[in-house]
Design a protein around this motif. Sequence first.
Motif, PDB file in Angstrom:
ATOM      1  N   ASP A  98       0.846  -1.164  -0.106  1.00 25.22           N
ATOM      2  CA  ASP A  98       0.035   0.158  -0.039  1.00 25.22           C
ATOM      3  C   ASP A  98       0.901   1.283  -0.115  1.00 25.22           C
ATOM      4  OD1 ASP A  98      -2.232  -1.343  -0.183  1.00 25.22           O
ATOM      5  OD2 ASP A  98      -2.770  -1.303   1.907  1.00 25.22           O
ATOM      6  N   GLU A  99       2.093   1.287   0.863  1.00 24.79           N
ATOM      7  CA  GLU A  99       2.678   2.327   0.681  1.00 24.79           C
ATOM      8  C   GLU A  99       3.599   2.510  -0.595  1.00 24.79           C
ATOM      9  OE1 GLU A  99       4.085   2.311   5.375  1.00 24.79           O
ATOM     10  OE2 GLU A  99       5.225   1.222   4.068  1.00 24.79           O
ATOM     11  N   ARG A 100       3.816   1.514  -1.165  1.00 26.54           N
ATOM     12  CA  ARG A 100       4.766   1.625  -2.486  1.00 26.54           C
ATOM     13  C   ARG A 100       3.702   2.393  -3.487  1.00 26.54           C
ATOM     14  NH1 ARG A 100       5.407  -3.508  -4.097  1.00 26.54           N
ATOM     15  NH2 ARG A 100       5.279  -4.378  -2.076  1.00 26.54           N
ATOM     16  N   ARG A 101       2.313   1.926  -3.629  1.00 27.86           N
ATOM     17  CA  ARG A 101       1.459   2.653  -4.340  1.00 27.86           C
ATOM     18  C   ARG A 101       1.266   4.049  -4.046  1.00 27.86           C
ATOM     19  NH1 ARG A 101      -2.640  -0.351  -7.059  1.00 27.86           N
ATOM     20  NH2 ARG A 101      -4.131   1.348  -6.716  1.00 27.86           N
ATOM     21  N   VAL A 102       1.003   4.563  -3.026  1.00 28.70           N
ATOM     22  CA  VAL A 102       0.992   5.995  -2.550  1.00 28.70           C
ATOM     23  C   VAL A 102       2.215   6.502  -2.870  1.00 28.70           C
ATOM     24  CG1 VAL A 102       0.477   7.304  -0.569  1.00 28.70           C
ATOM     25  CG2 VAL A 102      -0.555   5.222  -0.701  1.00 28.70           C
ATOM     26  N   PHE A 103       3.430   5.969  -2.548  1.00 28.58           N
ATOM     27  CA  PHE A 103       4.552   6.653  -2.772  1.00 28.58           C
ATOM     28  C   PHE A 103       4.858   7.001  -4.182  1.00 28.58           C
ATOM     29  CE2 PHE A 103       9.464   6.490  -3.238  1.00 28.58           C
ATOM     30  CZ  PHE A 103       9.610   7.709  -2.310  1.00 28.58           C
ATOM     31  N   ALA A 104       4.390   6.008  -5.011  1.00 27.60           N
ATOM     32  CA  ALA A 104       4.575   6.097  -6.594  1.00 27.60           C
ATOM     33  C   ALA A 104       3.853   7.027  -7.125  1.00 27.60           C
ATOM     34  CB  ALA A 104       4.366   4.598  -7.165  1.00 27.60           C
ATOM     35  N   ARG A 105       2.592   7.181  -6.540  1.00 23.54           N
ATOM     36  CA  ARG A 105       1.627   8.199  -6.730  1.00 23.54           C
ATOM     37  C   ARG A 105       2.221   9.710  -6.555  1.00 23.54           C
ATOM     38  NH1 ARG A 105      -0.143   3.869  -7.534  1.00 23.54           N
ATOM     39  NH2 ARG A 105      -2.225   3.175  -8.449  1.00 23.54           N
ATOM     40  N   ALA A 106       2.976  10.096  -5.156  1.00 17.56           N
ATOM     41  CA  ALA A 106       3.405  10.962  -5.024  1.00 17.56           C
ATOM     42  C   ALA A 106       4.384  11.486  -5.858  1.00 17.56           C
ATOM     43  CB  ALA A 106       3.978  10.893  -3.468  1.00 17.56           C
ATOM     44  N   MET A 107       5.379  10.450  -6.109  1.00 14.77           N
ATOM     45  CA  MET A 107       6.315  10.699  -7.347  1.00 14.77           C
ATOM     46  C   MET A 107       5.898  11.067  -8.655  1.00 14.77           C
ATOM     47  SD  MET A 107       9.605   8.089  -6.338  1.00 14.77           S
ATOM     48  CE  MET A 107       8.724   6.449  -6.657  1.00 14.77           C
ATOM     49  N   LEU A 108       4.989  10.389  -9.228  1.00 16.19           N
ATOM     50  CA  LEU A 108       4.348  10.769 -10.389  1.00 16.19           C
ATOM     51  C   LEU A 108       3.710  12.311 -10.335  1.00 16.19           C
ATOM     52  CD1 LEU A 108       2.775  10.142 -13.200  1.00 16.19           C
ATOM     53  CD2 LEU A 108       0.976   9.291 -11.768  1.00 16.19           C
ATOM     54  N   ALA A 109       3.133  12.735  -9.151  1.00 14.81           N
ATOM     55  CA  ALA A 109       2.664  13.966  -8.854  1.00 14.81           C
ATOM     56  C   ALA A 109       4.026  15.154  -9.035  1.00 14.81           C
ATOM     57  CB  ALA A 109       2.042  14.229  -7.574  1.00 14.81           C
ATOM     58  N   ASP A 110       4.880  14.785  -8.384  1.00 13.33           N
ATOM     59  CA  ASP A 110       6.068  15.661  -8.787  1.00 13.33           C
ATOM     60  C   ASP A 110       6.470  15.706 -10.025  1.00 13.33           C
ATOM     61  OD1 ASP A 110       6.261  15.961  -5.752  1.00 13.33           O
ATOM     62  OD2 ASP A 110       7.827  14.485  -5.676  1.00 13.33           O
ATOM     63  N   VAL A 111       6.673  14.500 -10.732  1.00 17.36           N
ATOM     64  CA  VAL A 111       6.958  14.601 -12.190  1.00 17.36           C
ATOM     65  C   VAL A 111       5.957  15.586 -13.054  1.00 17.36           C
ATOM     66  CG1 VAL A 111       7.524  13.501 -14.186  1.00 17.36           C
ATOM     67  CG2 VAL A 111       8.477  12.508 -12.155  1.00 17.36           C
ATOM     68  N   LEU A 112       4.663  15.074 -12.745  1.00 19.53           N
ATOM     69  CA  LEU A 112       3.748  15.944 -13.651  1.00 19.53           C
ATOM     70  C   LEU A 112       3.843  17.296 -13.433  1.00 19.53           C
ATOM     71  CD1 LEU A 112       0.827  13.258 -13.454  1.00 19.53           C
ATOM     72  CD2 LEU A 112       2.517  13.653 -15.582  1.00 19.53           C
ATOM     73  N   ALA A 113       4.051  17.817 -12.102  1.00 13.61           N
ATOM     74  CA  ALA A 113       3.921  19.192 -11.685  1.00 13.61           C
ATOM     75  C   ALA A 113       5.150  19.894 -12.091  1.00 13.61           C
ATOM     76  CB  ALA A 113       3.971  19.417 -10.309  1.00 13.61           C
TER      77      ALA A 113
END
Length: 215
Positions: free
Chosen positions: A23-38
């Motif tokens: 679960d943590e890897r799912r959330v962390f991967a989405r946080a990294m995605l958010a940083d890249v897209l921003a």
Amino acid sequence: MRVVVPFAVDQPKTRLSATLSADERRVFARAMLADVLAAVDATGHEPTVLATAELDADASAALPDDSDVVVDDSPLSTAVNDVLATAEDPVAVLMSDLPLVKPETVRRLVAKSGDVVVAPGRGGGTNALVVRDADFRVDYHGASYLDHRAAARDVGASLGTVDSFRLATDVDEPSDLTEVLIHGDGAAADWLVDAGFQLSVDEGRVGVVREEERS
Ligand SMILES: Nc1nc2c(ncn2[C@@H]2O[C@H](COP(=O)(O)OP(=O)(O)OP(=O)(O)O)[C@@H](O)[C@H]2O)c(=O)[nH]1
Ligand SMILES: C[C@H](OP(=O)(O)O)C(=O)O
């Protein structure tokens, strides 16, 4: 320029499984995605998330307003090559596990000249590409940085290389979390801090520890 961001929706970042739960890897991967897209969004370039499956609400929340999403459950190289085969204009490919990337990093990447521009990751991978040659195709995994340089030469494409710490720092292994805590200031770094991670110095070597592990 269209910036394609490949994203593994399910079971991402398995190499972090010694440190983070599924679960943590799912959330962390989405946080990294958010940083890249921003970072992409701040440059005015248009991000397209190339996702392995429909995005859930958490992943969708990472999308800037003008993002496109393409769902393709093929293996990574096949999915990226499908995009390249139909692209009429130059395309950048920027991985979603690069939370140190800043708008300036994206600008540097797309400004670099060359029919094929490669930004190496540490360990021989390819963290970003710009493809301006219609015949070039990707082949990820292994020493893909070397493979992509050879593939560019094979199709007669001129080569550019972007030597960037922020582009080279993909988060694959637990030790990579150190770089996020030191140099990151976005959603991924915030998530790590909220999850209790902090820097540790042990006999002069810098690493990360989690609060619960110290007590
Ligand atoms: N579209 C697509 N993206 C992928 C696929 N596999 C990985 N990615 C993305 O490609 C980038 C680099 O992949 P990896 O570093 O192997 O990431 P990962 O598969 O989440 O991590 P590991 O499970 O540890 O290998 C990341 O942005 C991933 O989200 C795939 O099969 N399709
Ligand atoms: C996609 C792959 O990523 P890595 O597994 O090296 O992180 C590569 O860079 O070829």
